[in-house]
Motif scaffolding. Structure first.
Motif, PDB file in Angstrom:
ATOM      1  N   VAL A 134       0.838  -1.205   0.000  1.00  0.00           N
ATOM      2  CA  VAL A 134       0.000   0.000   0.000  1.00  0.00           C
ATOM      3  C   VAL A 134       0.870   1.250   0.000  1.00  0.00           C
ATOM      4  CG1 VAL A 134      -1.553   1.365   1.466  1.00  0.00           C
ATOM      5  CG2 VAL A 134      -2.030  -1.042   1.040  1.00  0.00           C
ATOM      6  N   LYS A 135       0.498   2.223  -0.833  1.00  0.00           N
ATOM      7  CA  LYS A 135       1.207   3.496  -0.895  1.00  0.00           C
ATOM      8  C   LYS A 135       0.295   4.691  -0.602  1.00  0.00           C
ATOM      9  CE  LYS A 135       5.435   2.289  -2.052  1.00  0.00           C
ATOM     10  NZ  LYS A 135       6.599   2.608  -1.180  1.00  0.00           N
ATOM     11  N   MET A 136      -0.979   4.415  -0.383  1.00  0.00           N
ATOM     12  CA  MET A 136      -1.921   5.468  -0.014  1.00  0.00           C
ATOM     13  C   MET A 136      -2.798   4.946   1.109  1.00  0.00           C
ATOM     14  SD  MET A 136      -4.834   7.428  -2.273  1.00  0.00           S
ATOM     15  CE  MET A 136      -3.717   8.626  -2.959  1.00  0.00           C
ATOM     16  N   VAL A 137      -2.851   5.674   2.223  1.00  0.00           N
ATOM     17  CA  VAL A 137      -3.625   5.257   3.392  1.00  0.00           C
ATOM     18  C   VAL A 137      -4.666   6.314   3.708  1.00  0.00           C
ATOM     19  CG1 VAL A 137      -3.550   4.664   5.837  1.00  0.00           C
ATOM     20  CG2 VAL A 137      -1.663   3.978   4.340  1.00  0.00           C
ATOM     21  N   ILE A 138      -5.944   5.907   3.725  1.00  0.00           N
ATOM     22  CA  ILE A 138      -7.038   6.807   4.065  1.00  0.00           C
ATOM     23  C   ILE A 138      -7.549   6.445   5.451  1.00  0.00           C
ATOM     24  CG2 ILE A 138      -9.389   7.549   3.492  1.00  0.00           C
ATOM     25  CD1 ILE A 138      -7.531   6.124   0.676  1.00  0.00           C
ATOM     26  N   ILE A 139      -7.613   7.421   6.369  1.00  0.00           N
ATOM     27  CA  ILE A 139      -8.159   7.207   7.707  1.00  0.00           C
ATOM     28  C   ILE A 139      -9.429   8.042   7.819  1.00  0.00           C
ATOM     29  CG2 ILE A 139      -7.737   7.314  10.180  1.00  0.00           C
ATOM     30  CD1 ILE A 139      -4.768   7.188   9.643  1.00  0.00           C
ATOM     31  N   ASP A 140     -10.571   7.373   7.975  1.00  0.00           N
ATOM     32  CA  ASP A 140     -11.867   8.059   7.901  1.00  0.00           C
ATOM     33  C   ASP A 140     -12.789   7.646   9.067  1.00  0.00           C
ATOM     34  OD1 ASP A 140     -14.120   9.438   7.098  1.00  0.00           O
ATOM     35  OD2 ASP A 140     -14.640   8.009   5.515  1.00  0.00           O
ATOM     36  N   PRO A 141     -13.020   8.588  10.021  1.00  0.00           N
ATOM     37  CA  PRO A 141     -12.336   9.869  10.230  1.00  0.00           C
ATOM     38  C   PRO A 141     -11.193   9.688  11.220  1.00  0.00           C
ATOM     39  CG  PRO A 141     -14.260   9.776  11.635  1.00  0.00           C
ATOM     40  CD  PRO A 141     -14.208   8.460  10.900  1.00  0.00           C
TER      41      PRO A 141
END
Length: 244
Positions: A107-114
């Motif tokens: 993984v090279k993009m990590v989304i933390i929501d929220p």
């Protein structure tokens, strides 16, 4: 709103990024998150279908198309999703999950929501330390973090963001390190209580920080079509409406 725009961005990154995407869904369970994601992808608000049977039938009819959202032509997963069922209930577990996504999943993009769901119980110093950890991971692994933020409740007679009031970076919940550490800050506002459906479904975008370019200011308006669960440029929506 925030969730809809986030999901459309995630869909775009999943399908167009050369890198695998990792998502930490702190608020919505995996089922709800994926239903929203698929709704935007298929241009159909599946949640508005009246019965479970209708929803299942629609998904079965679009199974092959959905497969393209989840898998590459080479048969590899496009993204990894972890929801909060014990894997994300402490900061230590969150860090381990992110590092496992990076090292084992590429993984090279990590989304933390929220991100507030991870930081709310922490001190200001601990929140700042977590942002410093993100910066270290970014520098070491070449990873991009996308932190989805809530805003504080408005006070002092100020119009709330949920009623279309203007917000600033300082309105983000939590430590100021959240917006000070980031390279880009984007703020969304929408009047959710307006009697006018066009106004109610219009989100204003404001670019408050862009470290690399230095450009800031209004960045357009998006309109959400409820039936198709689709976001579009508001100008395009109004132009199309005028042609009917």
């Amino acid at each position: 709103g925030k969730t809809t725009i986030t999901n459309h961005l995630i869909e775009y990154w999943i399908l167009n990024s050369p890198y695998r995407v990792g998502i930490l869904s702190m608020e919505a369970g995996a089922g709800k998150f994926l239903l929203r994601l698929v709704s935007g992808y298929l241009n159909k608000n599946i949640a508005r279908l009246k019965t479970t049977e209708e929803k299942v039938k629609f998904l079965e009819e679009n199974k092959d198309k959905c497969h393209d959202l989840f898998m590459t032509p080479e048969g590899e997963e496009r993204f990894y999703l972890v929801d909060d069922k014990g894997d994300l209930d402490t900061l230590v577990k969150i860090k381990k999950t992110v590092e496992r996504m990076i090292k084992q999943g590429g993984v090279k993009m990590v989304i933390i929501d929220p991100i507030q769901d991870a930081l709310d119980s922490l001190t200001i110093e601990e929140q700042a330390a977590f942002m410093q950890w993100q910066k270290q991971i970014k520098a070491r692994e070449g990873v991009t973090f996308v932190n989805i933020n809530h805003t504080r409740k408005s006070g002092g007679g100020k119009v709330a963001g949920s009623k279309g009031g203007e917000l600033t970076e300082e309105d983000m919940q939590g430590s100021s390190a959240l917006y000070k550490s980031s390279a880009v800050n984007i703020i969304l506002t929408r009047d959710k209580t307006s009697d006018d459906p066009v106004v109610r479904n219009t989100t204003k975008i404001m670019l408050y920080k862009a470290r690399d370019t230095g450009e800031t200011g209004p960045a357009g308006e998006l309109f959400f079509d409820v039936e198709s669960a689709t976001l579009m440029n508001k100008a395009d929506y109004l132009r199309g409406k005028s042609n009917f």
